[in-house]
Design a protein around this motif. Structure first.
Motif, PDB file in Angstrom:
ATOM      1  N   ARG A   2      46.599  71.014 -61.962  1.00 41.26           N
ATOM      2  CA  ARG A   2      46.465  70.137 -60.798  1.00 41.26           C
ATOM      3  C   ARG A   2      45.963  70.923 -59.597  1.00 41.26           C
ATOM      4  O   ARG A   2      46.238  72.109 -59.447  1.00 41.26           O
ATOM      5  N   SER A   3      45.244  70.250 -58.741  1.00 41.81           N
ATOM      6  CA  SER A   3      44.752  70.874 -57.522  1.00 41.81           C
ATOM      7  C   SER A   3      45.915  71.223 -56.601  1.00 41.81           C
ATOM      8  O   SER A   3      46.911  70.487 -56.526  1.00 41.81           O
ATOM      9  N   LYS A   5      45.893  70.838 -53.616  1.00 46.76           N
ATOM     10  CA  LYS A   5      45.955  69.776 -52.613  1.00 46.76           C
ATOM     11  C   LYS A   5      46.945  68.681 -53.003  1.00 46.76           C
ATOM     12  O   LYS A   5      47.392  67.901 -52.165  1.00 46.76           O
ATOM     13  N   ASP A   6      47.241  68.605 -54.314  1.00 44.78           N
ATOM     14  CA  ASP A   6      48.154  67.571 -54.789  1.00 44.78           C
ATOM     15  C   ASP A   6      49.626  67.949 -54.625  1.00 44.78           C
ATOM     16  O   ASP A   6      50.507  67.120 -54.870  1.00 44.78           O
ATOM     17  N   PHE A   7      49.895  69.181 -54.237  1.00 44.68           N
ATOM     18  CA  PHE A   7      51.266  69.674 -54.224  1.00 44.68           C
ATOM     19  C   PHE A   7      52.148  68.845 -53.304  1.00 44.68           C
ATOM     20  O   PHE A   7      53.331  68.631 -53.590  1.00 44.68           O
ATOM     21  N   ARG A   9      51.645  65.646 -52.454  1.00 46.30           N
ATOM     22  CA  ARG A   9      51.499  64.216 -52.667  1.00 46.30           C
ATOM     23  C   ARG A   9      52.669  63.713 -53.496  1.00 46.30           C
ATOM     24  O   ARG A   9      53.152  64.418 -54.377  1.00 46.30           O
ATOM     25  N   LEU A  11      54.932  62.163 -56.344  1.00 47.38           N
ATOM     26  CA  LEU A  11      54.742  62.157 -57.786  1.00 47.38           C
ATOM     27  C   LEU A  11      54.898  60.766 -58.397  1.00 47.38           C
ATOM     28  O   LEU A  11      54.818  60.609 -59.611  1.00 47.38           O
ATOM     29  N   ASP A  17      56.809  60.858 -49.045  1.00 50.01           N
ATOM     30  CA  ASP A  17      56.060  62.111 -49.056  1.00 50.01           C
ATOM     31  C   ASP A  17      57.011  63.294 -49.194  1.00 50.01           C
ATOM     32  O   ASP A  17      58.093  63.305 -48.582  1.00 50.01           O
ATOM     33  N   ARG A 134      59.768  64.802 -60.951  1.00 50.82           N
ATOM     34  CA  ARG A 134      59.073  63.555 -61.276  1.00 50.82           C
ATOM     35  C   ARG A 134      60.054  62.372 -61.381  1.00 50.82           C
ATOM     36  O   ARG A 134      59.801  61.288 -60.869  1.00 50.82           O
TER      37      ARG A 134
END
Length: 353
Positions: A2-3, A5-7, A9, A11, A17, A134
């Motif tokens: 995963r990017s 940048k997704d850390f 965001r 789940l 957030d 998650r």
């Protein structure tokens, strides 16, 4: 992969957030109680003003046939109690148990709006945190929560200690870590049956007298947990989360308890577990900087001005490194004083001396 940048965001769709920085709230003691024990449950409202954190324990010390009763008891207590500024945490059952899933399904949907932190026992690697991360996001979305429930890992196995850095950085939901000395001792095959603290056999001995005299050789007991605590503190500092010492099992030995707590405090821990009300006061005292130390730290900060260069104060050299140390002490003192009026008075009085 995963990017990055997704850390930060969510789940799950509709989940709050993730936090970008762990909120620092006083947590000098994490006081454990059995929510299925009626006598303990009755004391929760009176304990709330005294403790920084109250933790409803669902794991160890709760027998298998009482797990569901303890879980239901925590839900009742959370709904009925005004905790004020005190945080409410829980320790769920281990992820390999038949109860952990129901712990999360019930608590997040029923009392997630009151629950600050979920403590996860026997964490061994980042995958354990990813699973909880998650699942919590999905449950938060289902319950309509507006803030995330944070996660606290317990280091209780040799594998967990070996992977402590990846655990610390596994999720923005990570709040901190605690040392779990009893299970860790068993995992390492350490030859102690104590719950935390030192051991009289773990020592160093003074060298023989070079003159050959048969004088008694002094011995000095060592700290069994120094290495593990220091490594945990480094991992937590590197990832911006908070380290804690765990339990001290000998309730009657308040002197040794205070010593163990102070060792952890000096190494960088922000708090410890309390298993009995007597340990609440010990932790509150130990994990609060001494007023004289706070006054000295303020004096150094004032003398250092912009924090660069070096000055001599009372015959001691101070420079940019020591002023950073002083800021650590003062910032902690200010955060604690904002919640503790008696501590605020003590700090103010020390400044006037």
């Amino acid at each position: 992969m995963r990017s990055a940048k997704d850390f930060f965001r969510p789940l799950a769709v509709g989940a709050p957030d993730p936090v970008r920085e762990v909120p620092f709230r006083p947590s000098r003691m994490i006081h454990f109680f059995d929510p299925g024990n009626e006598k303990m449950a009755a004391k929760v409202p009176s304990l709330a003003p005294k403790a920084d954190v109250l933790l409803g324990n669902l794991e160890d010390a709760v027998q298998a046939d009482r797990k569901e009763a303890a879980r239901a008891g925590l839900v009742r207590i959370a709904k009925a109690t005004d905790f004020g500024e005190t945080q409410l945490w829980t320790r769920i059952n281990s992820l390999d148990s038949p109860w952990a899933l129901d712990d999360l399904l019930t608590l997040v949907t029923e009392i997630g709006h009151k629950l600050d932190v979920v403590m996860v026992p026997k964490v061994e690697d980042a995958a354990d945190i990813h699973y909880v991360d998650r699942l919590l996001a999905q449950l938060e979305a289902k319950a309509g929560l507006t803030r995330p429930v944070l996660v606290h890992a317990i280091l209780e196995t040799a594998t967990g200690v070996a992977n402590v850095e990846e655990i610390a950085g596994a999720s923005p939901r990570m709040q901190g870590m605690s040392l779990g000395p009893a299970d860790l001792a068993a995992s390492r095959r350490m030859k102690t049956t104590r719950v935390g603290g030192g051991h009289p056999g773990y020592l160093v001995r003074q060298d023989p007298n070079p003159e050959g005299d048969e004088l008694p050789r002094a011995t000095y007991q060592q700290d069994l947990w120094h290495y593990t605590i220091a490594r945990m503190v480094d991992a937590c500092a590197a990832y911006g989360i908070l380290p804690y010492y765990g339990p001290f099992g000998d309730i009657r030995d308040t002197t040794a308890c205070e010593d163990q707590f102070r060792n952890a405090f000096l190494l960088g821990c922000v708090g410890a577990w309390s298993l009995h009300p007597v340990q609440i006061d010990i932790a509150k005292r130990v994990f609060s900087p001494e007023p004289a130390d706070v006054a000295w730290a303020r004096k150094v900060i004032d003398a250092m001005g912009d924090g660069t260069g070096a000055v001599m104060i009372d015959g001691k050299m101070q420079d940019d490194a020591t002023v950073k140390q002083c800021h650590v002490v003062v910032e902690l003192a200010e955060a604690l004083a904002a919640r503790d009026p008696e501590l605020a008075k003590a700090y103010a009085a020390a400044e006037k001396e």
